[in-house]
Design a protein around this motif. Structure first.
Motif, PDB file in Angstrom:
ATOM      1  N   GLY A  26       0.808  -1.225   0.000  1.00 24.74           N
ATOM      2  CA  GLY A  26       0.000   0.000   0.000  1.00 24.74           C
ATOM      3  C   GLY A  26       0.835   1.265   0.000  1.00 24.74           C
ATOM      4  N   ALA A  27       2.061   1.179  -0.531  1.00 31.40           N
ATOM      5  CA  ALA A  27       2.974   2.331  -0.531  1.00 31.40           C
ATOM      6  C   ALA A  27       2.391   3.517  -1.291  1.00 31.40           C
ATOM      7  CB  ALA A  27       4.324   1.928  -1.126  1.00 31.40           C
ATOM      8  N   ASN A  28       1.715   3.226  -2.399  1.00 31.50           N
ATOM      9  CA  ASN A  28       1.126   4.313  -3.182  1.00 31.50           C
ATOM     10  C   ASN A  28      -0.025   4.985  -2.445  1.00 31.50           C
ATOM     11  OD1 ASN A  28       2.785   4.117  -5.542  1.00 31.50           O
ATOM     12  ND2 ASN A  28       1.696   2.268  -6.111  1.00 31.50           N
ATOM     13  N   ILE A  29      -0.797   4.204  -1.692  1.00 32.17           N
ATOM     14  CA  ILE A  29      -1.860   4.781  -0.879  1.00 32.17           C
ATOM     15  C   ILE A  29      -1.252   5.646   0.230  1.00 32.17           C
ATOM     16  CG2 ILE A  29      -3.742   4.261   0.725  1.00 32.17           C
ATOM     17  CD1 ILE A  29      -4.449   3.737  -2.154  1.00 32.17           C
ATOM     18  N   PHE A  30      -0.168   5.156   0.817  1.00 34.87           N
ATOM     19  CA  PHE A  30       0.534   5.935   1.847  1.00 34.87           C
ATOM     20  C   PHE A  30       1.010   7.268   1.272  1.00 34.87           C
ATOM     21  CE2 PHE A  30       4.548   7.283   3.751  1.00 34.87           C
ATOM     22  CZ  PHE A  30       4.178   7.430   5.085  1.00 34.87           C
ATOM     23  N   MET A  31       1.624   7.226   0.082  1.00 36.14           N
ATOM     24  CA  MET A  31       2.110   8.451  -0.551  1.00 36.14           C
ATOM     25  C   MET A  31       0.961   9.377  -0.913  1.00 36.14           C
ATOM     26  SD  MET A  31       5.307   8.326  -0.379  1.00 36.14           S
ATOM     27  CE  MET A  31       5.556   9.835  -1.317  1.00 36.14           C
ATOM     28  N   CYS A  32      -0.169   8.798  -1.324  1.00 35.13           N
ATOM     29  CA  CYS A  32      -1.361   9.596  -1.631  1.00 35.13           C
ATOM     30  C   CYS A  32      -1.852  10.328  -0.384  1.00 35.13           C
ATOM     31  CB  CYS A  32      -2.454   8.698  -2.203  1.00 35.13           C
ATOM     32  SG  CYS A  32      -4.006   9.550  -2.532  1.00 35.13           S
ATOM     33  N   MET A  33      -1.947   9.613   0.734  1.00 36.67           N
ATOM     34  CA  MET A  33      -2.387  10.214   1.989  1.00 36.67           C
ATOM     35  C   MET A  33      -1.415  11.297   2.454  1.00 36.67           C
ATOM     36  SD  MET A  33      -5.225   8.613   3.110  1.00 36.67           S
ATOM     37  CE  MET A  33      -5.203   8.718   4.875  1.00 36.67           C
ATOM     38  N   PHE A  34      -0.132  11.022   2.303  1.00 35.49           N
ATOM     39  CA  PHE A  34       0.891  11.995   2.694  1.00 35.49           C
ATOM     40  C   PHE A  34       0.790  13.254   1.841  1.00 35.49           C
ATOM     41  CE2 PHE A  34       5.356  13.559   2.324  1.00 35.49           C
ATOM     42  CZ  PHE A  34       5.500  13.978   3.632  1.00 35.49           C
ATOM     43  N   ALA A  35       0.612  13.075   0.522  1.00 34.41           N
ATOM     44  CA  ALA A  35       0.495  14.218  -0.389  1.00 34.41           C
ATOM     45  C   ALA A  35      -0.766  15.029  -0.096  1.00 34.41           C
ATOM     46  CB  ALA A  35       0.493  13.729  -1.840  1.00 34.41           C
ATOM     47  N   VAL A  36      -1.867  14.334   0.212  1.00 34.24           N
ATOM     48  CA  VAL A  36      -3.118  15.034   0.569  1.00 34.24           C
ATOM     49  C   VAL A  36      -2.919  15.859   1.842  1.00 34.24           C
ATOM     50  CG1 VAL A  36      -5.478  14.698   1.401  1.00 34.24           C
ATOM     51  CG2 VAL A  36      -4.668  13.426  -0.590  1.00 34.24           C
ATOM     52  N   PHE A  37      -2.215  15.275   2.817  1.00 32.87           N
ATOM     53  CA  PHE A  37      -1.933  15.986   4.058  1.00 32.87           C
ATOM     54  C   PHE A  37      -1.107  17.247   3.788  1.00 32.87           C
ATOM     55  CE2 PHE A  37       1.080  16.706   7.564  1.00 32.87           C
ATOM     56  CZ  PHE A  37       0.191  17.006   8.588  1.00 32.87           C
ATOM     57  N   ILE A  38      -0.075  17.113   2.938  1.00 33.37           N
ATOM     58  CA  ILE A  38       0.750  18.271   2.572  1.00 33.37           C
ATOM     59  C   ILE A  38      -0.087  19.319   1.850  1.00 33.37           C
ATOM     60  CG2 ILE A  38       2.687  19.051   1.145  1.00 33.37           C
ATOM     61  CD1 ILE A  38       3.593  17.585   3.604  1.00 33.37           C
ATOM     62  N   ALA A  39      -0.969  18.865   0.939  1.00 35.66           N
ATOM     63  CA  ALA A  39      -1.803  19.787   0.166  1.00 35.66           C
ATOM     64  C   ALA A  39      -2.740  20.580   1.076  1.00 35.66           C
ATOM     65  CB  ALA A  39      -2.605  19.015  -0.878  1.00 35.66           C
ATOM     66  N   ILE A  40      -3.395  19.887   2.008  1.00 38.39           N
ATOM     67  CA  ILE A  40      -4.333  20.556   2.913  1.00 38.39           C
ATOM     68  C   ILE A  40      -3.598  21.541   3.821  1.00 38.39           C
ATOM     69  CG2 ILE A  40      -5.919  20.205   4.848  1.00 38.39           C
ATOM     70  CD1 ILE A  40      -6.697  17.542   3.561  1.00 38.39           C
ATOM     71  N   ILE A  51       0.638  33.542   1.163  1.00 37.31           N
ATOM     72  CA  ILE A  51       1.948  33.357   0.542  1.00 37.31           C
ATOM     73  C   ILE A  51       1.785  32.414  -0.647  1.00 37.31           C
ATOM     74  CG2 ILE A  51       4.321  32.575   0.887  1.00 37.31           C
ATOM     75  CD1 ILE A  51       4.011  33.183   3.847  1.00 37.31           C
ATOM     76  N   ASN A  52       2.086  32.915  -1.844  1.00 33.25           N
ATOM     77  CA  ASN A  52       1.813  32.160  -3.071  1.00 33.25           C
ATOM     78  C   ASN A  52       2.574  30.843  -3.153  1.00 33.25           C
ATOM     79  OD1 ASN A  52       0.073  34.156  -3.984  1.00 33.25           O
ATOM     80  ND2 ASN A  52       1.704  35.276  -5.027  1.00 33.25           N
ATOM     81  N   THR A  53       3.747  30.782  -2.533  1.00 33.59           N
ATOM     82  CA  THR A  53       4.546  29.556  -2.574  1.00 33.59           C
ATOM     83  C   THR A  53       3.772  28.364  -2.024  1.00 33.59           C
ATOM     84  OG1 THR A  53       6.564  30.852  -2.288  1.00 33.59           O
ATOM     85  CG2 THR A  53       6.717  28.481  -1.853  1.00 33.59           C
ATOM     86  N   PHE A  54       3.008  28.578  -0.966  1.00 32.79           N
ATOM     87  CA  PHE A  54       2.248  27.494  -0.352  1.00 32.79           C
ATOM     88  C   PHE A  54       1.112  27.034  -1.257  1.00 32.79           C
ATOM     89  CE2 PHE A  54       4.241  29.342   3.432  1.00 32.79           C
ATOM     90  CZ  PHE A  54       4.727  28.192   4.037  1.00 32.79           C
ATOM     91  N   LEU A  55       0.573  27.936  -2.075  1.00 37.80           N
ATOM     92  CA  LEU A  55      -0.466  27.546  -3.031  1.00 37.80           C
ATOM     93  C   LEU A  55       0.126  26.624  -4.092  1.00 37.80           C
ATOM     94  CD1 LEU A  55      -3.377  27.839  -4.061  1.00 37.80           C
ATOM     95  CD2 LEU A  55      -2.615  29.843  -5.369  1.00 37.80           C
ATOM     96  N   TYR A  59      -0.888  22.563  -4.810  1.00 32.40           N
ATOM     97  CA  TYR A  59      -1.324  21.991  -6.079  1.00 32.40           C
ATOM     98  C   TYR A  59      -0.380  20.884  -6.557  1.00 32.40           C
ATOM     99  CZ  TYR A  59      -5.016  25.420  -6.757  1.00 32.40           C
ATOM    100  OH  TYR A  59      -6.162  26.156  -6.632  1.00 32.40           O
ATOM    101  N   ILE A  60       0.916  21.067  -6.342  1.00 31.99           N
ATOM    102  CA  ILE A  60       1.866  20.014  -6.699  1.00 31.99           C
ATOM    103  C   ILE A  60       1.578  18.750  -5.893  1.00 31.99           C
ATOM    104  CG2 ILE A  60       4.301  19.320  -6.585  1.00 31.99           C
ATOM    105  CD1 ILE A  60       5.017  22.237  -7.193  1.00 31.99           C
ATOM    106  N   ALA A  61       1.330  18.930  -4.592  1.00 25.21           N
ATOM    107  CA  ALA A  61       1.009  17.790  -3.728  1.00 25.21           C
ATOM    108  C   ALA A  61      -0.301  17.137  -4.164  1.00 25.21           C
ATOM    109  CB  ALA A  61       0.911  18.249  -2.271  1.00 25.21           C
ATOM    110  N   PHE A  62      -1.262  17.955  -4.580  1.00 26.51           N
ATOM    111  CA  PHE A  62      -2.552  17.440  -5.045  1.00 26.51           C
ATOM    112  C   PHE A  62      -2.374  16.581  -6.296  1.00 26.51           C
ATOM    113  CE2 PHE A  62      -6.353  18.112  -7.756  1.00 26.51           C
ATOM    114  CZ  PHE A  62      -7.273  17.434  -6.974  1.00 26.51           C
ATOM    115  N   ILE A  63      -1.548  17.051  -7.237  1.00 21.45           N
ATOM    116  CA  ILE A  63      -1.283  16.293  -8.459  1.00 21.45           C
ATOM    117  C   ILE A  63      -0.571  14.981  -8.132  1.00 21.45           C
ATOM    118  CG2 ILE A  63       0.035  16.291 -10.620  1.00 21.45           C
ATOM    119  CD1 ILE A  63      -0.493  19.300 -10.806  1.00 21.45           C
ATOM    120  N   LEU A  64       0.399  15.027  -7.212  1.00 21.70           N
ATOM    121  CA  LEU A  64       1.104  13.816  -6.794  1.00 21.70           C
ATOM    122  C   LEU A  64       0.165  12.826  -6.115  1.00 21.70           C
ATOM    123  CD1 LEU A  64       4.463  15.302  -5.413  1.00 21.70           C
ATOM    124  CD2 LEU A  64       4.115  14.017  -7.531  1.00 21.70           C
ATOM    125  N   ALA A  65      -0.791  13.353  -5.352  1.00 15.75           N
ATOM    126  CA  ALA A  65      -1.766  12.481  -4.679  1.00 15.75           C
ATOM    127  C   ALA A  65      -2.614  11.734  -5.708  1.00 15.75           C
ATOM    128  CB  ALA A  65      -2.652  13.307  -3.746  1.00 15.75           C
TER     129      ALA A  65
END
Length: 220
Positions: A26-40, A51-55, A59-65
């Protein structure tokens, strides 16, 4: 930062089981959850401090998720490319509505479009070409056609048609369209695309470029 470290610790030491870890099934699910957490987290920080950098990070984290989720359920890389190509094309079709968030997301999707194109080239060279890859190429042609028309960046206006021509050549090559037919189809495609883009673009330099391409295609 402490939450990020805690999340990585959970995955690295398999605290929630071997399946939900960085090297489990489930490594990909783990990475998806991690990316969603970073995105939120990044989106919340952007809303709070503007701060625009965080936006961009969100979005990068959202795409990775999304990509991690696609890879988990579509084990074959060809299907993953197809699904991601469809998602990116749909996002590029969404109007901006004068919203900075949507505009930023679409800018990231432009970058993702060329990244997916590079991955597609690698896959079609190193793997057996299937009908899924042909469909993916057609979806990417639509996507790059959209970018060539609606994007205002002059570099995108030049690169997108080139990618379209490459994809068309790949499709024709894999459909066994050979000999004079290939040259004829290629010249017609380049001519039609150059004439259309000549009337669409506004920069004189690009107009000259597409006019030269149209002239070359008539010689072919």
């Amino acid at each position: 930062l402490s939450f990020i470290i805690a999340f990585l610790t959970i995955g690295n030491f398999a605290l929630f089981g071997q399946w939900f870890s960085v090297d489990g099934e489930g490594a990909n699910i783990f990475m998806c959850m991690f990316a969603v957490f970073i995105a939120i987290t990044s989106l919340f920080t952007y809303k709070k401090f503007n701060i625009n950098t965080f936006l961009n990070v969100a979005y990068i984290a959202f795409i990775l998720a999304i990509y991690s989720l696609v890879i988990h359920f579509a084990q074959e890389i060809e299907m993953s490319l197809l699904i991601v190509s469809i998602i990116i094309t749909i996002i590029n079709l969404i109007p901006n509505f004068n919203k900075k968030e949507i505009e930023t997301l679409k800018e990231l999707c432009v970058i993702a479009s060329f990244v997916i194109f590079v991955i597609f080239m690698y896959v079609q060279i190193n793997y057996e070409v299937t009908s899924i890859l042909i469909i993916t190429a057609l979806i990417q042609i639509v996507n790059f056609a959209i970018l060539a028309v609606i994007n205002k960046n002059e570099y995108i206006n030049v690169l997108a048609p080139i990618c379209i021509i490459v994809l068309l050549l790949i499709i024709m090559g894999n459909l066994d369209i050979i000999g004079i037919t290939t040259i004829l189809w290629l010249s017609l495609i380049i001519y039609a695309m150059s004439i259309v883009l000549y009337f669409i673009v506004k920069k004189p330099m690009l107009k000259k470029l597409y006019l030269i391409l149209a002239s070359i295609s008539t010689i072919l």
